[in-house]
Motif scaffolding. Structure first.
Motif, PDB file in Angstrom:
ATOM      1  N   ASN A  29       0.820  -1.207   0.000  1.00 21.76           N
ATOM      2  CA  ASN A  29       0.000   0.000   0.000  1.00 21.76           C
ATOM      3  C   ASN A  29       0.860   1.266   0.000  1.00 21.76           C
ATOM      4  O   ASN A  29       0.554   2.224  -0.712  1.00 21.76           O
ATOM      5  N   ILE A  30       1.939   1.278   0.775  1.00 18.12           N
ATOM      6  CA  ILE A  30       2.835   2.442   0.775  1.00 18.12           C
ATOM      7  C   ILE A  30       3.450   2.618  -0.609  1.00 18.12           C
ATOM      8  O   ILE A  30       3.554   3.735  -1.118  1.00 18.12           O
ATOM      9  N   GLY A  31       3.821   1.508  -1.236  1.00 15.01           N
ATOM     10  CA  GLY A  31       4.338   1.587  -2.605  1.00 15.01           C
ATOM     11  C   GLY A  31       3.331   2.191  -3.560  1.00 15.01           C
ATOM     12  O   GLY A  31       3.671   3.030  -4.392  1.00 15.01           O
ATOM     13  N   LEU A  32       2.076   1.791  -3.424  1.00 22.94           N
ATOM     14  CA  LEU A  32       1.027   2.356  -4.289  1.00 22.94           C
ATOM     15  C   LEU A  32       0.844   3.849  -4.035  1.00 22.94           C
ATOM     16  O   LEU A  32       0.656   4.626  -4.977  1.00 22.94           O
ATOM     17  N   ILE A  33       0.890   4.254  -2.781  1.00 25.54           N
ATOM     18  CA  ILE A  33       0.758   5.679  -2.453  1.00 25.54           C
ATOM     19  C   ILE A  33       1.869   6.477  -3.129  1.00 25.54           C
ATOM     20  O   ILE A  33       1.624   7.520  -3.726  1.00 25.54           O
ATOM     21  N   LEU A  34       3.091   5.970  -3.051  1.00 28.71           N
ATOM     22  CA  LEU A  34       4.239   6.688  -3.603  1.00 28.71           C
ATOM     23  C   LEU A  34       4.298   6.650  -5.126  1.00 28.71           C
ATOM     24  O   LEU A  34       4.847   7.556  -5.752  1.00 28.71           O
ATOM     25  N   LYS A  35       3.732   5.613  -5.748  1.00 33.77           N
ATOM     26  CA  LYS A  35       3.774   5.476  -7.198  1.00 33.77           C
ATOM     27  C   LYS A  35       2.618   6.171  -7.901  1.00 33.77           C
ATOM     28  O   LYS A  35       2.655   6.374  -9.101  1.00 33.77           O
ATOM     29  N   THR A  36       1.586   6.501  -7.154  1.00 32.86           N
ATOM     30  CA  THR A  36       0.359   7.025  -7.752  1.00 32.86           C
ATOM     31  C   THR A  36       0.345   8.547  -7.706  1.00 32.86           C
ATOM     32  O   THR A  36       0.669   9.149  -6.690  1.00 32.86           O
ATOM     33  N   ALA A  49     -13.700  15.029   1.189  1.00 33.26           N
ATOM     34  CA  ALA A  49     -13.005  14.943  -0.096  1.00 33.26           C
ATOM     35  C   ALA A  49     -11.571  14.485   0.071  1.00 33.26           C
ATOM     36  O   ALA A  49     -11.035  13.767  -0.770  1.00 33.26           O
ATOM     37  N   SER A  50     -10.923  14.860   1.179  1.00 32.41           N
ATOM     38  CA  SER A  50      -9.521  14.480   1.377  1.00 32.41           C
ATOM     39  C   SER A  50      -9.364  12.987   1.630  1.00 32.41           C
ATOM     40  O   SER A  50      -8.284  12.433   1.455  1.00 32.41           O
ATOM     41  N   GLN A  51     -10.426  12.289   2.041  1.00 31.44           N
ATOM     42  CA  GLN A  51     -10.381  10.851   2.271  1.00 31.44           C
ATOM     43  C   GLN A  51     -10.786  10.055   1.031  1.00 31.44           C
ATOM     44  O   GLN A  51     -10.749   8.837   1.040  1.00 31.44           O
ATOM     45  N   SER A  52     -11.147  10.747  -0.017  1.00 30.03           N
ATOM     46  CA  SER A  52     -11.605  10.102  -1.232  1.00 30.03           C
ATOM     47  C   SER A  52     -10.440   9.489  -1.998  1.00 30.03           C
ATOM     48  O   SER A  52      -9.298   9.938  -1.906  1.00 30.03           O
ATOM     49  N   SER A  53     -10.724   8.482  -2.803  1.00 28.13           N
ATOM     50  CA  SER A  53      -9.682   7.847  -3.604  1.00 28.13           C
ATOM     51  C   SER A  53      -9.117   8.793  -4.659  1.00 28.13           C
ATOM     52  O   SER A  53      -8.027   8.557  -5.160  1.00 28.13           O
ATOM     53  N   ILE A  54      -9.819   9.875  -4.970  1.00 26.69           N
ATOM     54  CA  ILE A  54      -9.261  10.821  -5.940  1.00 26.69           C
ATOM     55  C   ILE A  54      -8.093  11.615  -5.350  1.00 26.69           C
ATOM     56  O   ILE A  54      -7.340  12.240  -6.078  1.00 26.69           O
ATOM     57  N   CYS A  55      -7.905  11.540  -4.036  1.00 25.25           N
ATOM     58  CA  CYS A  55      -6.768  12.182  -3.370  1.00 25.25           C
ATOM     59  C   CYS A  55      -5.645  11.190  -3.068  1.00 25.25           C
ATOM     60  O   CYS A  55      -4.628  11.561  -2.480  1.00 25.25           O
ATOM     61  N   PHE A  56      -5.820   9.924  -3.445  1.00 18.77           N
ATOM     62  CA  PHE A  56      -4.828   8.888  -3.171  1.00 18.77           C
ATOM     63  C   PHE A  56      -3.581   9.148  -4.000  1.00 18.77           C
ATOM     64  O   PHE A  56      -3.649   9.358  -5.198  1.00 18.77           O
ATOM     65  N   GLY A  57      -2.422   9.132  -3.362  1.00 17.99           N
ATOM     66  CA  GLY A  57      -1.155   9.325  -4.060  1.00 17.99           C
ATOM     67  C   GLY A  57      -0.583  10.712  -3.809  1.00 17.99           C
ATOM     68  O   GLY A  57      -1.126  11.505  -3.049  1.00 17.99           O
ATOM     69  N   LEU A  58       0.535  10.959  -4.459  1.00 17.05           N
ATOM     70  CA  LEU A  58       1.231  12.239  -4.319  1.00 17.05           C
ATOM     71  C   LEU A  58       0.973  13.107  -5.533  1.00 17.05           C
ATOM     72  O   LEU A  58       0.623  12.613  -6.600  1.00 17.05           O
TER      73      LEU A  58
END
Length: 147
Positions: A29-36, A49-58
């Motif tokens: 999951n951390i890898g996905l956060i950093l790669k997305t 909105a900040s918890q939404s999947s559209i905010c997932f990643g950097l």
């Protein structure tokens, strides 16, 4: 059987140890956060909105790295991990200063540490992370006792 073990783990590398599986799931999951790359950036952490999947990643890390210091990027990474990995607490992300070879390869290095409760006991997880900005790849090594 968890979602992670059913869909992401190799059957050859699958272990029946739930602690290892949990740590591998967090690692993934951390890898996905950093790669997305986040589709939407929202700074108000109390907003739905900040918890939404559209905010997932950097945000665009290549552009972001030119405008900010490594310490500022570490803060962003910490915030995103806190936001999208609820199994972790006491998260710390430290920027590791560049060595000559890192400058040539355009790589940012971070050390991520966090606490997790496994079988009722607090454990420390340590991850060494390299983000290659030229190739947009992320390498994460688990430095904990778990594989």
């Amino acid at each position: 059987m968890s979602f992670f073990s059913a869909f992401y783990m190799d059957t050859d590398s699958a272990t029946h140890n739930s602690s290892d599986e949990l740590v591998q799931s967090i690692h993934h999951n951390i890898g996905l956060i950093l790669k997305t790359e986040a589709a939407f950036l929202h700074d108000d952490s109390n907003s739905m909105a900040s918890q939404s999947s559209i905010c997932f990643g950097l945000e665009d890390i290549a552009l972001f790295s030119r405008l900010n210091s490594g310490e500022q990027i570490a803060i962003r990474i910490k915030n995103k991990i806190s936001q999208f990995e609820p199994r972790l607490h006491a998260i710390k992300v430290a920027y590791i200063e560049h060595e000559q070879q890192d400058l040539l390869s355009n790589t940012l290095k971070f050390e991520i540490s966090a606490m997790i409760t496994i079988n009722g006991k607090e454990e420390v997880l340590l991850f060494d992370t390299d983000i290659n900005l030229s190739q947009m790849t992320v390498m994460i090594e688990n430095e904990s006792q778990y594989d």
